[in-house]
Motif scaffolding. Sequence first.
Motif, short mmCIF file in Angstrom:
data_model
loop_
_atom_site.label_atom_id
_atom_site.label_comp_id
_atom_site.label_asym_id
_atom_site.label_seq_id
_atom_site.Cartn_x
_atom_site.Cartn_y
_atom_site.Cartn_z
N LEU A 8 0.96 -1.07 -0.07
CA LEU A 8 -0.15 -0.21 -0.09
C LEU A 8 0.99 1.36 -0.05
O LEU A 8 2.15 1.22 0.72
CB LEU A 8 -0.77 -0.06 1.31
N PHE A 9 0.49 2.36 -0.44
CA PHE A 9 1.26 3.46 -0.63
C PHE A 9 2.50 3.62 -1.24
O PHE A 9 3.54 3.66 -0.84
CB PHE A 9 1.37 4.07 0.92
N SER A 10 2.53 2.72 -2.38
CA SER A 10 3.83 2.42 -2.77
C SER A 10 4.65 3.12 -3.58
O SER A 10 5.69 2.86 -3.96
CB SER A 10 3.34 1.09 -4.00
N CYS A 12 7.15 5.39 -6.00
CA CYS A 12 7.53 4.92 -7.11
C CYS A 12 8.21 3.47 -6.65
O CYS A 12 8.84 2.70 -7.87
CB CYS A 12 8.63 5.92 -7.35
N GLY A 13 8.27 3.09 -5.63
CA GLY A 13 8.51 1.51 -5.25
C GLY A 13 9.78 1.34 -4.77
O GLY A 13 10.43 0.26 -4.85
N GLY A 14 10.22 2.37 -3.69
CA GLY A 14 11.44 1.99 -3.16
C GLY A 14 11.43 0.87 -2.30
O GLY A 14 12.39 -0.29 -2.26
N MET A 15 10.05 0.97 -1.50
CA MET A 15 9.99 -0.26 -0.42
C MET A 15 9.80 -1.69 -1.10
O MET A 15 10.21 -2.76 -0.78
CB MET A 15 8.69 0.03 0.46
N ASP A 16 9.00 -1.54 -2.29
CA ASP A 16 8.66 -2.70 -2.97
C ASP A 16 9.91 -3.27 -3.86
O ASP A 16 10.08 -4.64 -3.68
CB ASP A 16 7.77 -2.51 -4.29
N SER A 41 -0.49 -0.24 -4.88
CA SER A 41 -1.28 0.98 -5.45
C SER A 41 -0.65 2.19 -4.77
O SER A 41 0.07 2.32 -3.81
CB SER A 41 -2.60 0.84 -5.07
N ASP A 42 -0.95 3.27 -5.59
CA ASP A 42 -0.77 4.50 -4.95
C ASP A 42 -1.77 5.79 -5.59
O ASP A 42 -2.20 5.46 -6.69
CB ASP A 42 0.71 5.18 -5.15
N ILE A 43 -1.99 6.77 -4.90
CA ILE A 43 -2.68 7.91 -5.40
C ILE A 43 -2.30 8.94 -6.21
O ILE A 43 -2.68 9.86 -7.03
CB ILE A 43 -3.53 8.66 -4.29
N ASP A 44 -0.66 8.85 -6.44
CA ASP A 44 -0.10 9.97 -7.01
C ASP A 44 0.24 9.44 -8.48
O ASP A 44 1.04 8.50 -8.68
CB ASP A 44 1.41 10.08 -6.30
N GLY A 62 -4.94 4.91 -7.65
CA GLY A 62 -6.30 5.32 -6.97
C GLY A 62 -5.99 5.50 -5.41
O GLY A 62 -5.21 5.27 -4.91
N ASP A 63 -7.07 6.12 -4.76
CA ASP A 63 -7.33 6.29 -3.44
C ASP A 63 -7.39 4.72 -2.91
O ASP A 63 -8.46 4.21 -3.10
CB ASP A 63 -8.52 7.03 -3.17
N ILE A 64 -6.39 4.51 -1.89
CA ILE A 64 -6.78 3.08 -1.21
C ILE A 64 -8.08 2.99 -0.27
O ILE A 64 -8.45 1.68 -0.41
CB ILE A 64 -5.58 2.87 -0.19
N ARG A 65 -8.63 4.01 -0.24
CA ARG A 65 -9.93 3.75 0.60
C ARG A 65 -11.11 3.24 -0.45
O ARG A 65 -11.77 2.69 0.15
CB ARG A 65 -10.26 5.17 0.98
N GLY A 297 12.49 11.38 -2.88
CA GLY A 297 12.44 11.76 -1.66
C GLY A 297 11.30 11.01 -0.64
O GLY A 297 11.66 10.93 0.48
N ASN A 298 10.26 10.69 -1.05
CA ASN A 298 9.22 9.81 -0.36
C ASN A 298 9.51 8.54 -0.32
O ASN A 298 9.02 7.92 0.74
CB ASN A 298 7.92 9.93 -1.09
N ALA A 299 10.76 8.10 -0.94
CA ALA A 299 10.75 6.41 -1.02
C ALA A 299 11.52 5.78 0.37
O ALA A 299 12.14 6.59 1.00
CB ALA A 299 11.56 6.12 -2.07
N VAL A 300 11.25 4.51 0.58
CA VAL A 300 11.98 3.94 1.62
C VAL A 300 13.30 3.41 0.80
O VAL A 300 13.02 2.98 -0.24
CB VAL A 300 10.98 2.59 1.93
N PRO A 301 14.52 3.61 1.53
CA PRO A 301 15.66 3.05 0.39
C PRO A 301 15.42 1.54 0.49
O PRO A 301 15.25 0.89 1.25
CB PRO A 301 16.89 3.50 1.76
C1 LIG Z 1 5.90 7.81 2.27
S1 LIG Z 1 5.37 7.73 0.59
C2 LIG Z 1 5.42 5.96 0.13
C3 LIG Z 1 6.92 5.66 -0.54
C4 LIG Z 1 6.83 4.21 -1.00
N1 LIG Z 1 6.74 3.32 0.18
C5 LIG Z 1 8.32 4.02 -1.53
O1 LIG Z 1 9.29 3.36 -0.99
O2 LIG Z 1 8.63 4.67 -2.55
C6 LIG Z 1 3.56 7.56 1.00
C7 LIG Z 1 2.60 7.54 -0.51
O3 LIG Z 1 1.24 7.68 -0.05
C8 LIG Z 1 0.56 7.75 -1.14
N2 LIG Z 1 -0.81 8.27 -0.65
C9 LIG Z 1 -1.18 9.22 0.19
N3 LIG Z 1 -2.57 9.11 0.35
C10 LIG Z 1 -3.11 8.12 -0.16
C11 LIG Z 1 -4.42 7.38 -0.50
N4 LIG Z 1 -5.32 8.03 0.04
N5 LIG Z 1 -4.31 6.16 -1.16
C12 LIG Z 1 -3.19 5.78 -1.75
N6 LIG Z 1 -2.02 6.24 -1.57
C13 LIG Z 1 -1.73 7.47 -0.93
C14 LIG Z 1 1.32 9.16 -1.72
O4 LIG Z 1 1.02 9.45 -2.94
C15 LIG Z 1 2.96 8.55 -1.37
O5 LIG Z 1 3.36 8.18 -2.72
#
Ligand SMILES: C[S@@+](CC[C@H](N)C(=O)[O-])C[C@H]1O[C@@H](n2cnc3c(N)ncnc32)[C@H](O)[C@@H]1O
Length: 327
Positions: A8-10, A12-16, A41-44, A62-65, A297-301
């Motif tokens: 969830l909240f993936s 660009c995929g650093g964590m993945d 999935s991710d909303i961005d 999409g929005d995970i909700r 910048g948002n990614a998990v290394p």
């Molecule tokens: C900290 S970042 C995650 C980075 C990701 N884990 C990585 O390693 O690249 C949080 C992510 O949550 C996403 N996000 C925020 N609100 C969301 C929602 N309602 N549904 C899905 N994704 C959402 C943001 O677009 C952002 O990419």
Amino acid sequence: MSFKVTSLFSGCGGMDLGALGGFEYQGKHFEAHNTEIVFSSDIDKYAVDIYNNNFNHKSILGDIRELKDEIPKHDILIGGFPCQSFSIVAQNPPRLGYKNDTGKLFFEMVDVLKKIKPSVFIAENVKGILSANKKQAFPLIINAFEEAGYYCCSEILNASKYGIPQKRERVFIIGFRDKNAFDSFCFPKENEEVIPLKKVIFSECSIDEKYYFSEKAVQGMLKNKEKMNKGRAQNINEPCNTITAHLSKASLNSVDPVLFINDKYRRFTPREAARIQSFPDDFEFNTSDTRAFKAIGNAVPPVLMWNVMNNIIKALSDCKYIKNSAA
Ligand SMILES: C[S@@+](CC[C@H](N)C(=O)[O-])C[C@H]1O[C@@H](n2cnc3c(N)ncnc32)[C@H](O)[C@@H]1O
């Protein structure tokens, strides 16, 4: 049979990438884990585009909700849930912690845990989560994960202790359904070797002019330096300070790390930022600098996540884990 992972909240995929393994970074091979991603999935849109350009499987925009019902059975749930409302950097507007909509998104992970009951989850967030809401947010979050049926532990991991040239500190929360697997798990051991920033930046002769600050910006910063404690030029013999999604707006008057080399101040290039985050050089960011910096910048290394996932898989194997019905 591989471990099925939902992300969830993936972003660009650093964590993945770390969860999957099978990549090179700074001359080291990080072998593939026995994992496959069955939902991401991710909303961005721009982060999802980068993701889908780099993996064989696809991330859903999409929005995970609204997507929760599409999540299939899986063994491992991962998610770096949005951190803006917990971050100490984000003081204006003030930190609202779990009291705003973004801060409540960790409940989406909790809901998935309750419904699908994967064996393990890995959640990641900023250190500010420990102090948010007068220290009430973190116990509330852990409590919600425990009530979903998980034995939980947490630790602050510093990326620079895992072969990454960045002093990024992040909180990892890990939960296991099985007590034996939980008891077998330990957070990854820190490395002795420290990677300095100079190992991953490019030589000045290859840097585009647009990354250098103007003389006017430099003079303005120098005038205010004492008073403002700004101009965060990095010591290239050490790991870099934390890079964030704000890097696209890095100015000499912000707290973002910058470089001062050959008497000139400059920003990092997106590829340098990606290396500071331990993305392999073949991970593509075919987008504008602004979008790339945000996603990076948002990614998990990936290397940090690889180490965490390695120990999760060891713990599952050590206790002769039998996969749940996801198989
Ligand atoms: C900290 S970042 C995650 C980075 C990701 N884990 C990585 O390693 O690249 C949080 C992510 O949550 C996403 N996000 C925020 N609100 C969301 C929602 N309602 N549904 C899905 N994704 C959402 C943001 O677009 C952002 O990419």
